[in-house]
Design an enzyme around this catalytic site. Sequence first.
Site, mmCIF file in Angstrom:
data_model
loop_
_atom_site.group_PDB
_atom_site.id
_atom_site.type_symbol
_atom_site.label_atom_id
_atom_site.label_comp_id
_atom_site.label_asym_id
_atom_site.label_seq_id
_atom_site.Cartn_x
_atom_site.Cartn_y
_atom_site.Cartn_z
ATOM 1 C CG HIS A 84 19.739 -37.920 -4.626
ATOM 2 N ND1 HIS A 84 20.142 -39.211 -4.388
ATOM 3 C CD2 HIS A 84 20.881 -37.187 -4.701
ATOM 4 C CE1 HIS A 84 21.463 -39.258 -4.291
ATOM 5 N NE2 HIS A 84 21.933 -38.038 -4.487
ATOM 6 C CG ASN A 89 0.402 2.312 3.611
ATOM 7 O OD1 ASN A 89 -0.653 2.334 2.982
ATOM 8 N ND2 ASN A 89 1.501 2.882 3.183
ATOM 9 N N GLY A 90 -0.513 -1.069 6.516
ATOM 10 C CA GLY A 90 -0.243 -1.920 7.677
ATOM 11 C C GLY A 90 -1.443 -2.805 7.961
ATOM 12 C CD GLU A 140 17.761 -13.050 -7.485
ATOM 13 O OE1 GLU A 140 17.103 -13.429 -6.507
ATOM 14 O OE2 GLU A 140 17.468 -12.031 -8.135
ATOM 15 C CD GLU A 145 10.653 -11.295 -7.894
ATOM 16 O OE1 GLU A 145 10.329 -10.559 -6.959
ATOM 17 O OE2 GLU A 145 11.753 -11.203 -8.463
ATOM 18 C CE LYS A 163 15.530 -10.104 -9.728
ATOM 19 N NZ LYS A 163 15.193 -10.633 -8.406
ATOM 20 N NE ARG A 194 5.027 1.556 -1.228
ATOM 21 C CZ ARG A 194 5.911 1.597 -0.244
ATOM 22 N NH1 ARG A 194 7.010 2.279 -0.405
ATOM 23 N NH2 ARG A 194 5.703 0.977 0.892
ATOM 24 C CD1 TRP A 238 -0.111 -5.707 -3.316
ATOM 25 C CD2 TRP A 238 -0.003 -6.521 -1.238
ATOM 26 N NE1 TRP A 238 0.509 -6.926 -3.370
ATOM 27 C CE2 TRP A 238 0.599 -7.450 -2.113
ATOM 28 C CE3 TRP A 238 -0.032 -6.823 0.123
ATOM 29 C CZ2 TRP A 238 1.146 -8.646 -1.677
ATOM 30 C CZ3 TRP A 238 0.513 -8.022 0.554
ATOM 31 C CH2 TRP A 238 1.089 -8.911 -0.338
ATOM 32 C CE LYS A 248 12.160 -2.339 -5.064
ATOM 33 N NZ LYS A 248 13.002 -3.432 -5.603
ATOM 34 C CB CYS A 257 -0.874 0.037 1.244
ATOM 35 S SG CYS A 257 -1.866 -1.421 1.471
HETATM 36 C C1 F6R Z 1 12.853 -10.101 -5.644
HETATM 37 C C2 F6R Z 1 12.486 -9.161 -4.657
HETATM 38 C C3 F6R Z 1 12.004 -9.646 -3.306
HETATM 39 C C4 F6R Z 1 12.768 -8.874 -2.249
HETATM 40 C C5 F6R Z 1 12.261 -9.198 -0.848
HETATM 41 C C6 F6R Z 1 13.049 -8.442 0.218
HETATM 42 O O1 F6R Z 1 13.252 -9.529 -6.840
HETATM 43 O O2 F6R Z 1 12.595 -8.023 -4.905
HETATM 44 O O3 F6R Z 1 12.149 -11.024 -3.116
HETATM 45 O O4 F6R Z 1 14.126 -9.196 -2.383
HETATM 46 O O5 F6R Z 1 10.902 -8.875 -0.732
HETATM 47 O O6 F6R Z 1 12.958 -7.063 0.030
HETATM 48 P P1 F6R Z 1 13.963 -6.074 0.748
HETATM 49 O O7 F6R Z 1 15.305 -6.299 0.151
HETATM 50 O O8 F6R Z 1 13.429 -4.707 0.482
HETATM 51 O O9 F6R Z 1 13.959 -6.436 2.203
#
Ligand code: F6R
Length: 612
Positions: A506, A99-100, A483, A490, A487, A27, A73, A607, A2
Amino acid sequence: MCGIVGYIGTQQAAPLLVEGLSRLEHRGYDSAGVAVSGSTGLRVAKRAGRVRDLGESLPKRFSGKAGIGHTRWATHGPANDVNAHPHVDGKGTVAVVHNGIIDNAAALRAALTADGVELASDTDTEVLAHLVARSEQATLEDKVAEVLSRIEGTYGVAFLHADFPDRIVVARNGSPLLVGVGEKEMFVASDLAAVVRYTTTVAHLDDGEMATVTSGGFTTYRLDATGPAAIERRAQSVDIDPDAYEAGEHASFMLKEMHEQPVAAESALRGRLDERFGTSHLGGLGLDARDLREIKRVKLLGCGSAYYVGQMGASLIEELARVPADAEAASEFRYRNPIIEPDTLYVAVSQSGETVDTLLAVQEIKRKGGRAIGVVNVVGSAIAREVERGIYLHAGPEVAVASTKALTNMFLAFALLALQLGRVRDLSLAQGKELIAALNELPGQIQQILDTSDAIEPISRRIAEAESLFFVGRVRGFPVAREGAQKLKEISYRHAEAYQTSELKHGPLALISPEVPTVAIVPDDELVERNVAALHEISARGGPLVVVTHPGVDLGDLEERDCARIEVPRSLRSLDPILLTIPLQILAYQAAQSLGLDIDKPRNLAKSVTVE
Ligand code: F6R
């Protein structure tokens, strides 16, 4: 997650609010709304969907020079028009954006309903509007403080009240909120991005603080048991280029930020490498040689990509400094009643510095007397303040949901930390100098990989056609695979599973088929032959391969089969993971692009994740 924006001043609020909300879109959100305070009281417009649609649907006479806006959100109740913020009480006297999460919302809703209040939405937030409207306190500040004293949970909130049209009252507990100072106008936001075009003079609220914002200035209060007590807080000028929040010539923020990596990496290293003594300077760490020697273990804690890069960092630290190190998902850490050791260095890893799971892990460590530092991008964020010491990433604002440049700089921060830890142990001056030379080469090498993007494109298009994929790697290559899979999931919504290459036989080998490609991380290290042997097992079962490797690695007859090759420049083995990660960003980006997806706004994601 949010977002909040607010305005009070001499201009019409609504267009500024919509503009501010559009800058918070990255976000992640599912609905948006605004409320303004005008001559006839409060007016509210809100709807599920995009901010642009909200802006286009605003009635002509939606006037008022004070207002609040929100991107939601969903947490309580589905994403629809009614659940969107702002929420109002039955008479439309009070509007609130939040927010929250309010943990005791069910009890508060039940009490209001029992009192004859009709609740319009399914949200936790709506109770705030009703409770403030029903408060018998004389001032808006006292009304808000009274209501917040009944709230359990987290909030960044902003209130408008028809009887107090000259002010917005905001408060923070666990969810970021700042006040921006302009010329005869003031702003409120959960993220600097919302207001950076109008002002870079801001005051961040701390948890447990409230502020009254009028067109002429702001007053801050600490919320204590007896009500709001005025405290002094000065706004400070932030050194930030507003253009850093624009995608500019790039098709998306993710693409822009991928291409910023060489420059961002230089910023992370600038002034921190000591070539003469083969070590690093990390001013924010505040650890002298004796402190560093006392560290017996390093534990890196982060979520999502910050966790995976933490795993890369743990290998790096063990390899270079010979200090036992591991990484753990911060979201799980505090729930297993962790043993906190006095000689362990706990490292909270977070781009945003607002991820609540990571913040709560730090609080648990501190509660048990442990020592935590941060590896954080956003200066002054909640985690940065909680840890007090650490390494800032200097990546510049990262807007895209998918983390790229911040992740790269996290890796560099771990390398700098490993260098310091190593140089007070067994890492020789020559090895320290060798590492520094390799670090200095990295920005150029990242650029070299980015320059091969066009050659990777046909491979990415093929990847995009697969419903399901494996990403595999071993030892320092495994977090790279994790990772890479993350990506792709996501932003392209392909199912991608990361596995240790050695574990395939396995179990998961049963899934290999011509429809299930494998992206394999095969650096030229001590495991290269074993890795290549495993690739033969995949290929023999008809599994298509994409191999990310170094020049000169012999893949034998694999290359005559269904096997694409992507090369990255050689570095020190300990630094290989970050270079191997870059092509996986490119693969994910191009796959999502070929599927026509909205890369900066991946579905269901936010985000910064400020709820548990
Ligand atoms: C992946 C991504 C998320 C963040 C995770 C932690 O591309 O962006 O997996 O890495 O939500 O976010 P931060 O680094 O802001 O604590």
